[in-house]
Design a protein around this motif. Structure first.
Motif, PDB file in Angstrom:
ATOM      1  N   TYR A 311      -3.954  -8.567  -7.740  1.00 22.77           N
ATOM      2  CA  TYR A 311      -2.479  -8.102  -8.535  1.00 22.77           C
ATOM      3  C   TYR A 311      -3.046  -7.736  -9.751  1.00 22.77           C
ATOM      4  CZ  TYR A 311       2.008  -8.967 -10.505  1.00 22.77           C
ATOM      5  OH  TYR A 311       3.087  -8.663 -11.079  1.00 22.77           O
ATOM      6  N   ALA A 312      -3.910  -8.605 -10.574  1.00 24.23           N
ATOM      7  CA  ALA A 312      -4.291  -8.078 -11.789  1.00 24.23           C
ATOM      8  C   ALA A 312      -4.786  -6.581 -11.915  1.00 24.23           C
ATOM      9  CB  ALA A 312      -5.378  -8.797 -12.416  1.00 24.23           C
ATOM     10  N   TYR A 313      -5.630  -6.406 -10.875  1.00 19.75           N
ATOM     11  CA  TYR A 313      -5.945  -4.875 -10.458  1.00 19.75           C
ATOM     12  C   TYR A 313      -4.678  -3.796 -10.490  1.00 19.75           C
ATOM     13  CZ  TYR A 313      -7.550  -0.524  -8.453  1.00 19.75           C
ATOM     14  OH  TYR A 313      -7.655   0.871  -8.178  1.00 19.75           O
ATOM     15  N   LEU A 314      -3.953  -4.259  -9.448  1.00 17.93           N
ATOM     16  CA  LEU A 314      -2.848  -3.227  -9.480  1.00 17.93           C
ATOM     17  C   LEU A 314      -2.096  -2.892 -10.584  1.00 17.93           C
ATOM     18  CD1 LEU A 314      -1.561  -4.569  -5.779  1.00 17.93           C
ATOM     19  CD2 LEU A 314      -2.642  -2.428  -6.236  1.00 17.93           C
ATOM     20  N   LEU A 315      -1.940  -4.056 -11.455  1.00 17.80           N
ATOM     21  CA  LEU A 315      -1.226  -3.876 -12.716  1.00 17.80           C
ATOM     22  C   LEU A 315      -1.733  -2.770 -13.480  1.00 17.80           C
ATOM     23  CD1 LEU A 315      -0.018  -7.531 -13.636  1.00 17.80           C
ATOM     24  CD2 LEU A 315       1.124  -5.644 -12.547  1.00 17.80           C
ATOM     25  N   THR A 316      -3.247  -2.426 -13.587  1.00 20.11           N
ATOM     26  CA  THR A 316      -3.855  -1.765 -14.076  1.00 20.11           C
ATOM     27  C   THR A 316      -3.876  -0.098 -13.483  1.00 20.11           C
ATOM     28  OG1 THR A 316      -6.128  -2.043 -13.294  1.00 20.11           O
ATOM     29  CG2 THR A 316      -5.141  -3.289 -15.192  1.00 20.11           C
ATOM     30  N   LYS A 320      -1.302   3.670  -7.899  1.00 20.57           N
ATOM     31  CA  LYS A 320      -0.565   2.573  -6.925  1.00 20.57           C
ATOM     32  C   LYS A 320       0.619   1.907  -7.406  1.00 20.57           C
ATOM     33  CE  LYS A 320      -4.841   0.959  -4.728  1.00 20.57           C
ATOM     34  NZ  LYS A 320      -5.768   2.356  -4.962  1.00 20.57           N
ATOM     35  N   GLN A 321       0.957   1.746  -8.591  1.00 22.34           N
ATOM     36  CA  GLN A 321       2.147   1.624  -9.125  1.00 22.34           C
ATOM     37  C   GLN A 321       3.337   2.463  -8.841  1.00 22.34           C
ATOM     38  OE1 GLN A 321       2.752  -0.925 -12.667  1.00 22.34           O
ATOM     39  NE2 GLN A 321       0.507  -0.638 -13.243  1.00 22.34           N
ATOM     40  N   ALA A 322       2.725   3.799  -8.930  1.00 19.36           N
ATOM     41  CA  ALA A 322       3.791   5.013  -8.559  1.00 19.36           C
ATOM     42  C   ALA A 322       4.230   4.744  -7.258  1.00 19.36           C
ATOM     43  CB  ALA A 322       3.080   6.078  -8.899  1.00 19.36           C
ATOM     44  N   ILE A 348       6.846  -5.822  -4.029  1.00 16.68           N
ATOM     45  CA  ILE A 348       5.756  -4.911  -3.318  1.00 16.68           C
ATOM     46  C   ILE A 348       4.291  -4.934  -3.843  1.00 16.68           C
ATOM     47  CG2 ILE A 348       5.218  -2.709  -2.361  1.00 16.68           C
ATOM     48  CD1 ILE A 348       8.411  -2.225  -2.520  1.00 16.68           C
ATOM     49  N   LEU A 349       4.216  -5.047  -5.102  1.00 17.04           N
ATOM     50  CA  LEU A 349       2.916  -4.954  -5.703  1.00 17.04           C
ATOM     51  C   LEU A 349       2.183  -6.498  -5.068  1.00 17.04           C
ATOM     52  CD1 LEU A 349       3.242  -3.631  -9.249  1.00 17.04           C
ATOM     53  CD2 LEU A 349       1.896  -2.572  -6.944  1.00 17.04           C
ATOM     54  N   LEU A 350       2.904  -7.532  -5.480  1.00 14.91           N
ATOM     55  CA  LEU A 350       2.477  -8.711  -5.008  1.00 14.91           C
ATOM     56  C   LEU A 350       2.094  -8.984  -3.556  1.00 14.91           C
ATOM     57  CD1 LEU A 350       5.121 -10.695  -7.128  1.00 14.91           C
ATOM     58  CD2 LEU A 350       2.723 -10.971  -7.460  1.00 14.91           C
ATOM     59  N   THR A 351       2.980  -8.111  -2.577  1.00 16.46           N
ATOM     60  CA  THR A 351       2.614  -8.550  -1.512  1.00 16.46           C
ATOM     61  C   THR A 351       1.445  -7.512  -0.796  1.00 16.46           C
ATOM     62  OG1 THR A 351       4.982  -8.690  -1.033  1.00 16.46           O
ATOM     63  CG2 THR A 351       3.648  -8.283   1.179  1.00 16.46           C
ATOM     64  N   TRP A 352       1.393  -6.510  -1.597  1.00 16.71           N
ATOM     65  CA  TRP A 352       0.135  -5.605  -1.660  1.00 16.71           C
ATOM     66  C   TRP A 352      -1.225  -6.188  -1.857  1.00 16.71           C
ATOM     67  CZ3 TRP A 352      -0.027  -0.035  -3.984  1.00 16.71           C
ATOM     68  CH2 TRP A 352      -0.984   0.834  -3.015  1.00 16.71           C
ATOM     69  N   TRP A 379     -10.935  -0.797  -3.010  1.00 15.50           N
ATOM     70  CA  TRP A 379      -9.696  -1.011  -2.637  1.00 15.50           C
ATOM     71  C   TRP A 379      -9.752  -0.618  -1.229  1.00 15.50           C
ATOM     72  CZ3 TRP A 379      -5.913  -4.242  -4.945  1.00 15.50           C
ATOM     73  CH2 TRP A 379      -4.925  -4.376  -4.046  1.00 15.50           C
ATOM     74  N   LYS A 380      -9.311  -1.360  -0.276  1.00 16.60           N
ATOM     75  CA  LYS A 380      -9.148  -0.844   1.382  1.00 16.60           C
ATOM     76  C   LYS A 380      -7.980  -0.774   1.802  1.00 16.60           C
ATOM     77  CE  LYS A 380     -13.209  -4.429   2.059  1.00 16.60           C
ATOM     78  NZ  LYS A 380     -12.795  -4.958   0.683  1.00 16.60           N
ATOM     79  N   LEU A 381      -6.772  -1.473   1.406  1.00  8.82           N
ATOM     80  CA  LEU A 381      -5.519  -1.398   2.378  1.00  8.82           C
ATOM     81  C   LEU A 381      -4.620  -0.196   1.487  1.00  8.82           C
ATOM     82  CD1 LEU A 381      -3.819  -2.464   4.444  1.00  8.82           C
ATOM     83  CD2 LEU A 381      -3.167  -4.316   2.779  1.00  8.82           C
ATOM     84  N   PRO A 382      -4.226   0.857   2.254  1.00 10.74           N
ATOM     85  CA  PRO A 382      -3.135   1.711   1.777  1.00 10.74           C
ATOM     86  C   PRO A 382      -1.811   1.201   1.886  1.00 10.74           C
ATOM     87  CG  PRO A 382      -3.988   2.493   3.794  1.00 10.74           C
ATOM     88  CD  PRO A 382      -4.823   1.282   3.474  1.00 10.74           C
ATOM     89  N   LEU A 383      -0.765   1.532   1.205  1.00  5.88           N
ATOM     90  CA  LEU A 383       0.550   1.103   1.027  1.00  5.88           C
ATOM     91  C   LEU A 383       1.290   1.309   2.275  1.00  5.88           C
ATOM     92  CD1 LEU A 383       2.693  -0.695  -0.458  1.00  5.88           C
ATOM     93  CD2 LEU A 383       3.572   1.573  -1.524  1.00  5.88           C
ATOM     94  N   THR A 384       0.857   2.403   2.797  1.00  4.52           N
ATOM     95  CA  THR A 384       1.587   3.108   4.231  1.00  4.52           C
ATOM     96  C   THR A 384       1.244   1.917   5.147  1.00  4.52           C
ATOM     97  OG1 THR A 384      -0.446   4.355   4.639  1.00  4.52           O
ATOM     98  CG2 THR A 384       1.485   5.348   3.374  1.00  4.52           C
ATOM     99  N   LYS A 385       0.141   1.208   5.297  1.00  2.00           N
ATOM    100  CA  LYS A 385      -0.387   0.457   6.464  1.00  2.00           C
ATOM    101  C   LYS A 385      -0.091  -1.125   6.135  1.00  2.00           C
ATOM    102  CE  LYS A 385      -3.412   3.251   8.718  1.00  2.00           C
ATOM    103  NZ  LYS A 385      -4.843   3.582   9.295  1.00  2.00           N
TER     104      LYS A 385
END
Length: 488
Positions: A311-316, A320-322, A348-352, A379-385
């Motif tokens: 989650y800390a990475y997603l915030l940077t 991915k935030q877009a 959504i970011l937390l769930t990702w 990072w492995k998992l795309p949001l679409t999956k």
């Protein structure tokens, strides 16, 4: 006349001279006896401590004497009997001495006392802790200290990120629910939550997703009613105090546990037969009575650690935030509540982060390396999956991150943030459980295993002049005390 005076004077002086000479000789004789007693005690110490519990040494590298000598219950009488046997053997004169001949330095044991047993379980396992740390220090030296200092710092940082993630997760979900309720009231329209199914996954069993072959999971379970960490224990005098608990010594202890105890990753590949529990390190961390519960507990803790980091990475990561914002906007539809979109984006970011963590933990149990801090490349998992992860989770197997930590490395992090008393006592549970499954150790109790005791003995020794010309001299009474202790 003068010669006669000298003769009389010398006659009067001679008894005094002989008395002084006799006192000096007898004093020297007593010193020889004391030296012989101390030497005999030293030999007795070597003999007694050489009877250490062989299985504990061969399997765990520990020197402990089973004070019950294989029986169900400890008895000081058994220990004292062994001590007397060795002491008398060391103090006795050579065999074959002519009966009635003059035999100097005759010494006998009049009384023997043992006390202050130092038990493996004393100080919540501190006695065991000291030996384990000393074993690893002697084995490895100081070569790993810089790595361990980094490990301690990483564990603290991960724990802080885990706590931040949990706070943010609860806060954002509460905010989203408030905003959804407000929209229902103001616009008479509900907002779908695409993360609801993933939330249900988090609340259900996770092992089906993180363990590639669930058929290989251990189903072992044990009773914890009588293990050392639960039952009343015999009390001893405590640890020797040679090694103080601290950050560096804790890491030595973690190294010992990682080397001597099995873990789930190893057992999933090849389960060992006849063990008390198959997932030993997981038991040390969780303390449940079944392998499945212990593994699930460790998986949940690893997920929390990874969720905080991810989650800390997603915030940077602005890209991915877009993506998350675009999905949130689609789900919210045309609404006059932009704060609803922002709240949904955060959920959504937390769930990702959670979905990526599932892949991380699954990879760890397969023996892969997982980077401590994520990058765009790792990072492995795309949001679409994300929301169909269960159906294709195996697609991400066998992906490793160069320079990352393996499962054992993450277990070290978890050990770092686990209480010392719990780690020591649960490790003793495992040792006792495993050794009691063997023929030699079936009556072994860890609180009856000692690595030190104090011996106090009273001796009687004949006087130097006994035995000359049929004379019966006096008897010297002497007391000696010694601490018998394994040196490590």
């Amino acid at each position: 006349m003068k010669r006669a005076q000298i003769t009389v004077f010398m006659s009067l002086l001679l008894p005094l001279f002989l008395g002084v000479l006799g006192a000096v000789l007898d004093s020297a004789y007593q010193q020889v006896i004391r030296s012989r007693i101390q030497r005999s005690l030293t030999l007795c110490e070597y003999s007694l401590l050489s009877e250490y519990q062989a299985d504990l040494w061969e399997r765990y590298g520990l020197f402990f004497l089973d004070s019950a000598y294989g029986d169900r219950q400890e008895s000081e009488q058994k220990v004292q009997t062994r001590l007397l046997t060795y002491l008398k053997g060391n103090l006795s004169w050579r065999d074959g001495e002519a009966r009635g001949a003059f035999t100097p330095f005759q010494t006998a044991v009049c009384e023997l006392e043992t006390r202050d047993f130092s038990r493996a379980t004393d100080g919540k396992g501190q006695v065991f802790y000291e030996q384990a740390v000393a074993f690893e220090q002697d084995l490895w030296g100081a070569s790993l200290l810089p790595e361990w200092l980094d490990c301690t710092e990483n564990a603290r940082n991960l724990e802080e990120q885990e706590n931040s993630f949990q706070d943010a997760d609860q806060r954002e979900r509460d905010n989203l629910e408030v905003l959804r309720q407000r929209r229902r009231e103001e616009e008479e329209e509900d907002t779908e939550d695409p993360t609801a199914e993933m939330i249900q996954e988090r609340e259900s069993s996770l092992l089906a997703m993180v363990v590639a072959e669930t058929d290989h999971m251990s189903s072992r379970a044990v009773s914890l009613d009588k293990v050392p960490s639960v039952r009343p224990l015999l009390e001893g005098c405590g640890p020797a105090g040679h090694i103080s608990p601290g950050v560096i010594n804790d890491q030595w202890f973690h190294t010992y546990l990682l080397e001597r105890c099995a873990n789930a990753r190893e057992a999933l590949q090849q389960e060992r037969e006849g063990e008390w529990l198959a997932y030993e390190l997981e038991y040390i961390l969780v303390g449940k009575d079944s392998d499945r519960e212990n593994l699930e507990g460790v998986v949940k803790r690893l997920l929390l650690l990874r969720e905080g980091v991810n989650y800390a990475y997603l915030l940077t990561d602005s890209k991915k935030q877009a993506e998350a914002f675009a999905l949130a906007a689609v789900v919210a539809g045309l609404t006059l509540m932009p704060e609803l979109v922002d709240a949904l984006k955060q959920v959504i970011l937390l769930t990702w982060a959670y979905g990526e963590s599932i892949l991380d933990v699954r990879g760890l149990l397969q023996g892969n390396q997982i980077a401590l801090v994520k990058t765009g490349e790792s990072w492995k998992l795309p949001l679409t999956k994300l929301f169909t992860l269960r159906s294709h989770v195996s697609e991400y197997d066998n992906r490793t991150d160069a320079g990352g930590l393996k499962y054992e490395g993450y277990l070290r992090l978890l050990l770092t943030v686990t209480g010392r008393d719990k780690k020591c006592m649960r490790a003793l549970d495992i040792m006792e459980g495993n050794l009691r499954a063997t023929e030699q150790g079936r009556y072994l109790y860890m609180d009856q295993c000692i690595d030190g005791l104090t011996v106090r003995a009273e001796f009687s020794a004949t006087s130097l002049f006994s035995g000359f010309a049929g004379r019966s001299g006096g008897v010297h009474q002497m007391t000696a005390e010694r601490r018998f202790l394994y040196e490590w």
